[in-house]
Design a protein around this motif. Structure first.
Motif, PDB file in Angstrom:
ATOM      1  N   LEU A  64     -22.962 -23.135   8.514  1.00  0.00           N
ATOM      2  CA  LEU A  64     -23.177 -21.586   8.867  1.00  0.00           C
ATOM      3  C   LEU A  64     -24.774 -21.268   8.430  1.00  0.00           C
ATOM      4  O   LEU A  64     -25.418 -20.660   9.191  1.00  0.00           O
ATOM      5  CB  LEU A  64     -22.603 -20.897   7.988  1.00  0.00           C
ATOM      6  CG  LEU A  64     -21.018 -20.277   8.477  1.00  0.00           C
ATOM      7  CD1 LEU A  64     -20.205 -19.648   7.291  1.00  0.00           C
ATOM      8  CD2 LEU A  64     -21.060 -19.539   9.694  1.00  0.00           C
ATOM      9  N   VAL A  65     -25.443 -21.664   7.437  1.00  0.00           N
ATOM     10  CA  VAL A  65     -26.508 -21.626   7.167  1.00  0.00           C
ATOM     11  C   VAL A  65     -27.569 -22.304   8.026  1.00  0.00           C
ATOM     12  O   VAL A  65     -28.637 -21.661   8.590  1.00  0.00           O
ATOM     13  CB  VAL A  65     -27.042 -22.121   5.683  1.00  0.00           C
ATOM     14  CG1 VAL A  65     -28.285 -21.912   5.309  1.00  0.00           C
ATOM     15  CG2 VAL A  65     -26.071 -21.339   4.826  1.00  0.00           C
ATOM     16  N   LEU A 101     -11.658 -20.132   7.356  1.00  0.00           N
ATOM     17  CA  LEU A 101     -11.783 -20.479   5.936  1.00  0.00           C
ATOM     18  C   LEU A 101     -10.797 -21.025   5.458  1.00  0.00           C
ATOM     19  O   LEU A 101     -10.714 -22.085   4.435  1.00  0.00           O
ATOM     20  CB  LEU A 101     -12.622 -19.414   5.123  1.00  0.00           C
ATOM     21  CG  LEU A 101     -13.067 -19.944   3.802  1.00  0.00           C
ATOM     22  CD1 LEU A 101     -14.289 -20.553   3.879  1.00  0.00           C
ATOM     23  CD2 LEU A 101     -13.017 -18.529   3.042  1.00  0.00           C
ATOM     24  N   MET A 142     -15.716 -25.881   1.143  1.00  0.00           N
ATOM     25  CA  MET A 142     -16.275 -24.601   1.657  1.00  0.00           C
ATOM     26  C   MET A 142     -18.034 -25.020   1.531  1.00  0.00           C
ATOM     27  O   MET A 142     -18.602 -24.239   2.499  1.00  0.00           O
ATOM     28  CB  MET A 142     -16.101 -23.728   0.376  1.00  0.00           C
ATOM     29  CG  MET A 142     -15.132 -22.859   0.611  1.00  0.00           C
ATOM     30  SD  MET A 142     -14.805 -21.492  -0.511  1.00  0.00           S
ATOM     31  CE  MET A 142     -15.719 -20.119  -0.011  1.00  0.00           C
ATOM     32  N   LEU A 173      -9.736 -24.395   3.270  1.00  0.00           N
ATOM     33  CA  LEU A 173      -9.479 -24.440   2.072  1.00  0.00           C
ATOM     34  C   LEU A 173      -8.177 -25.433   1.677  1.00  0.00           C
ATOM     35  O   LEU A 173      -7.941 -26.019   0.946  1.00  0.00           O
ATOM     36  CB  LEU A 173      -9.460 -23.095   1.415  1.00  0.00           C
ATOM     37  CG  LEU A 173     -10.759 -22.665   0.822  1.00  0.00           C
ATOM     38  CD1 LEU A 173     -10.619 -21.191   0.605  1.00  0.00           C
ATOM     39  CD2 LEU A 173     -11.173 -23.478  -0.391  1.00  0.00           C
ATOM     40  N   SER A 190     -18.945 -26.051   5.079  1.00  0.00           N
ATOM     41  CA  SER A 190     -18.710 -25.112   5.968  1.00  0.00           C
ATOM     42  C   SER A 190     -19.813 -23.920   5.827  1.00  0.00           C
ATOM     43  O   SER A 190     -20.432 -23.852   6.957  1.00  0.00           O
ATOM     44  CB  SER A 190     -17.374 -24.251   5.913  1.00  0.00           C
ATOM     45  OG  SER A 190     -16.549 -25.125   5.891  1.00  0.00           O
ATOM     46  N   ALA A 191     -20.124 -23.834   4.615  1.00  0.00           N
ATOM     47  CA  ALA A 191     -21.174 -22.997   4.390  1.00  0.00           C
ATOM     48  C   ALA A 191     -22.730 -23.161   4.890  1.00  0.00           C
ATOM     49  O   ALA A 191     -23.235 -22.811   5.532  1.00  0.00           O
ATOM     50  CB  ALA A 191     -21.453 -22.751   2.826  1.00  0.00           C
ATOM     51  N   PHE A 233     -15.519 -19.889  10.009  1.00  0.00           N
ATOM     52  CA  PHE A 233     -16.079 -20.250   8.542  1.00  0.00           C
ATOM     53  C   PHE A 233     -15.378 -21.393   7.998  1.00  0.00           C
ATOM     54  O   PHE A 233     -15.804 -21.544   6.652  1.00  0.00           O
ATOM     55  CB  PHE A 233     -15.803 -18.960   7.706  1.00  0.00           C
ATOM     56  CG  PHE A 233     -16.508 -17.861   7.659  1.00  0.00           C
ATOM     57  CD1 PHE A 233     -17.354 -17.633   8.835  1.00  0.00           C
ATOM     58  CD2 PHE A 233     -16.340 -16.670   6.798  1.00  0.00           C
ATOM     59  CE1 PHE A 233     -18.077 -16.431   8.725  1.00  0.00           C
ATOM     60  CE2 PHE A 233     -17.091 -15.676   7.003  1.00  0.00           C
ATOM     61  CZ  PHE A 233     -18.059 -15.607   8.095  1.00  0.00           C
TER      62      PHE A 233
END
Lengths: 288, 346
Positions: B261-262, B122, B254, B126, B257-258, B62
């Motif tokens: 992932l998407v 994650l 974040m 962060l 990272s997101a 993540f």
């Protein structure tokens, strides 16, 4: 002497802070094995509830202690019905979906309220310990954390609802066979976890100010506390919060807030290397 | 079952398309468009890094942006100090790889489960983001490069011909070099996945316990896969830094990272083309939406993510593949029936 008291007080406050941040998450995670990635945004929603309702002339204590938990609790139930209930048993999918929810909430709130910090006045003012000025609000935080843990403990231990919740937590199939509507238990649990998170968010709002992206600042601390604590809600949260809170606060006193966070992470990583199931996976196994 | 790469026609088609884009695009398109699609190329490399570790190692990170950012900052600091970009590019692979190996050691030898793994990665990203954000003062500098906190590092050197720092690449050449990077990484990953090592990591993804009972060291494999993914993300970060000539903590955020992932989710986990397609499609979509002021692009990204999990959990490429395959089988069957029908008539 005075300085020692102030430092000790700050350490206790840091522990209380982590307890408040993590309790709602620990309930949802401990019971439902759902990790709610929108946790930080639930906190944010609690904060905004306070800002808006005090803006409309509601007493700030009522806004914090009553309105914020209700609003966020209802929101939590809605989320559970619409999204989470389709994802039980698919842990990773639920993580991804709640992460999506978190971004949706950040974006949505930004669209409505704009991307600026709204301050909330800290109630109660300060008091002095020797030569040092300490906000009285710190005691509110500490007291709230203690009361919260006691309340969760009492409900889980002594009420029928708590018993049903624990049974569902331990063995959902057996509970279902005994006639417990586990679907409703899950929904209620998610709602209560959300309500506690909203309560925490409301309490934190005066300290941090309220901004759509505020959740990001808390999510790391919350998750690390819950994971380090392990599966049991109260003992886990309390032990992890005590350990990590004192480490990070001690580090903050020695060097500064940035390294405090880094120390928290490092401590958690080392701890997870030693105890992969969290503190309560090895020690205090039978506790709540 | 993975076919040997050299016998898979899809592999040659992909490489051919890549080569064609690499050589034809700079001739056909104007400068602005070239610079736009260079961005897609860079981010595709980033998408590949996550697509590899998630789809072929079963490791859901993540915080892939941590490696992306680490590579970007490594490249920025090293190239500003050295005045050259060749060694910094290598460093941008080596340092994130080592960091991935170290982090992987803690996570996999600690036998963290999937969920904890996601959260720990994650949190690492962060913390990294927070640390970099706090490096605004002049006291935070490495050599002659100031880290700049949330202001970022400006004037990062453009890529040049190895050994000759005065020979800058123009945007067209940069695009070609980056396409080359993407192709090399894609081909290398295809071969890696088809190798013994790759097969073992796939078996670990499928069933960890069984693989370890068959005598494979699950932890070691996972650390290596994770480190390779980190290194690729690092290269992507370095490409991003030199492409923008600027880098700021958003590269570790974040949101970054997101996004990865998407892209992988949308394109399809367990494929290498999927992440690239997902990346290009969604980046293009966010770019279009960015011109509309009413809708917040983060909200859209979040909504897409939720809808994908609920409605299309397998992703575009696997869904399309099974649809095509199903269609092909149906068509075959119909043909068969038609033929047999004729036979009966006669």
């Amino acid at each position: 002497m005075d300085y020692t008291i102030v430092v000790a007080l700050e350490m206790v406050r840091a522990v209380a802070w982590l307890v408040l941040l993590a309790s709602g998450l620990a309930i949802i995670f401990g019971m439902m094995r759902i990790i709610n990635f929108a946790h930080g945004e639930f906190l944010m929603l609690g904060g905004y509830t306070v800002v808006i309702s005090t803006g409309h002339g509601v007493n700030e204590w009522i806004a914090m202690l009553v309105l914020a938990p209700i609003v966020v609790g209802i929101f939590g139930v809605l989320v559970e019905r619409l999204v989470i209930q389709r994802l039980y048993g698919r842990i990773l999918d639920s993580l991804l979906a709640t992460w999506g929810l978190s971004m949706l909430m950040i974006g949505g709130v930004t669209m409505i309220f704009g991307n600026s910090v709204t301050g909330v006045a800290t109630p109660l003012g300060g008091m002095s310990i020797g030569a040092y000025q300490v906000p009285r609000y710190n005691f509110v935080l500490i007291f709230a954390a203690i009361a919260l843990l006691l309340a969760i403990w009492a409900v889980l231990k002594f009420t029928k609802a708590g018993l049903i919740a624990r049974a569902t937590m331990q063995n959902p199939d057996m509970s279902e066979a005994l006639g417990i509507p586990t679907r409703w238990v899950y929904m209620a649990t998610f709602g209560i976890g959300s309500a506690i998170t909203g309560f925490a968010g409301a309490l934190l709002a005066p300290l941090t100010g309220v901004v759509p992206t505020m959740g990001v600042n808390f999510i790391a601390q919350s998750f690390i506390t819950v994971i380090t604590g392990g599966a049991s809600v109260i003992t886990g949260t309390l032990s992890a919060a005590t350990l990590l809170g004192s480490i990070s606060q001690g580090m903050t006193f020695l060097t500064g807030p940035v390294y405090g966070d880094a120390a928290l992470l490092l401590a958690a990583l080392v701890l997870l290397r030693l105890l992969p199931q969290g503190i309560t996976g090895r020690i205090f196994k039978k506790s709540l | 079952m993975e076919k040997p790469v050299t016998r898979d026609p899809g592999f040659y088609v992909m490489v051919a398309i890549g080569l064609a884009v690499m050589f034809i695009a700079p001739v056909m398109l104007d400068l602005f468009t070239i610079m736009q699609i260079t961005q897609y190329v860079v981010l595709s490399v980033f998408a590949l890094s996550l697509g590899y570790i998630w789809g072929f190692g079963g490791i859901l990170s993540f915080g892939q942006a941590a490696f992306f950012g680490l590579g970007a900052y490594t490249f920025a600091v090293a190239s500003i100090n050295m005045g050259s970009t060749t060694i910094p590019m290598v460093l941008a692979f080596v340092i994130p790889t080592l960091f991935g190996a170290a982090l992987g050691y803690f996570m996999f030898y600690g036998r963290l489960s999937d969920v904890y793994l996601g959260v720990v990665t994650l949190v690492v990203a962060l913390i990294f983001w927070k640390l970099i954000n706090h490096t605004a003062g002049p006291e935070y500098s490495i050599g002659s490069a100031r880290l700049g906190g949330f202001n970022g590092i400006p004037s990062i050197p453009t890529l040049h011909v190895p050994g000759d720092p005065s020979a800058w690449l123009d945007p067209g050449q940069m695009f070609q070099v980056f396409m080359g990077f993407l192709l090399v990484i894609y081909v290398a990953l295809r071969f890696l996945i088809a190798s013994d090592f790759g097969r073992v990591s796939i078996s670990i993804r499928e069933n960890e316990t069984r693989s370890s009972l068959l005598g494979y060291d699950v932890r070691k494999h996972k650390v290596i896969v994770f480190a390779i993914g980190g290194g690729i993300a690092g290269i992507a970060g370095a490409m991003w830094a030199t492409y923008q000539a600027f880098i700021d903590p958003n590269s570790v955020s974040m949101e970054m990272s997101a996004k990865a992932l998407v892209w992988v989710m949308a394109g399809g986990v367990g494929t290498l083309v999927g992440p690239i397609i997902g990346c290009i499609l969604l980046q293009w979509l966010t770019l279009q939406l960015g011109t509309v002021d009413v809708v917040n692009s983060i909200a859209v990204l979040g909504a897409i993510m939720m809808v994908l999990v609920l409605a299309l959990p397998k992703g575009i490429v696997p869904t399309a593949r099974s649809l095509l395959l199903g269609g092909y089988i149906l068509w075959k069957r119909n043909q068969g029936q038609a033929i047999s029908g004729k036979v009966v008539k006669e």
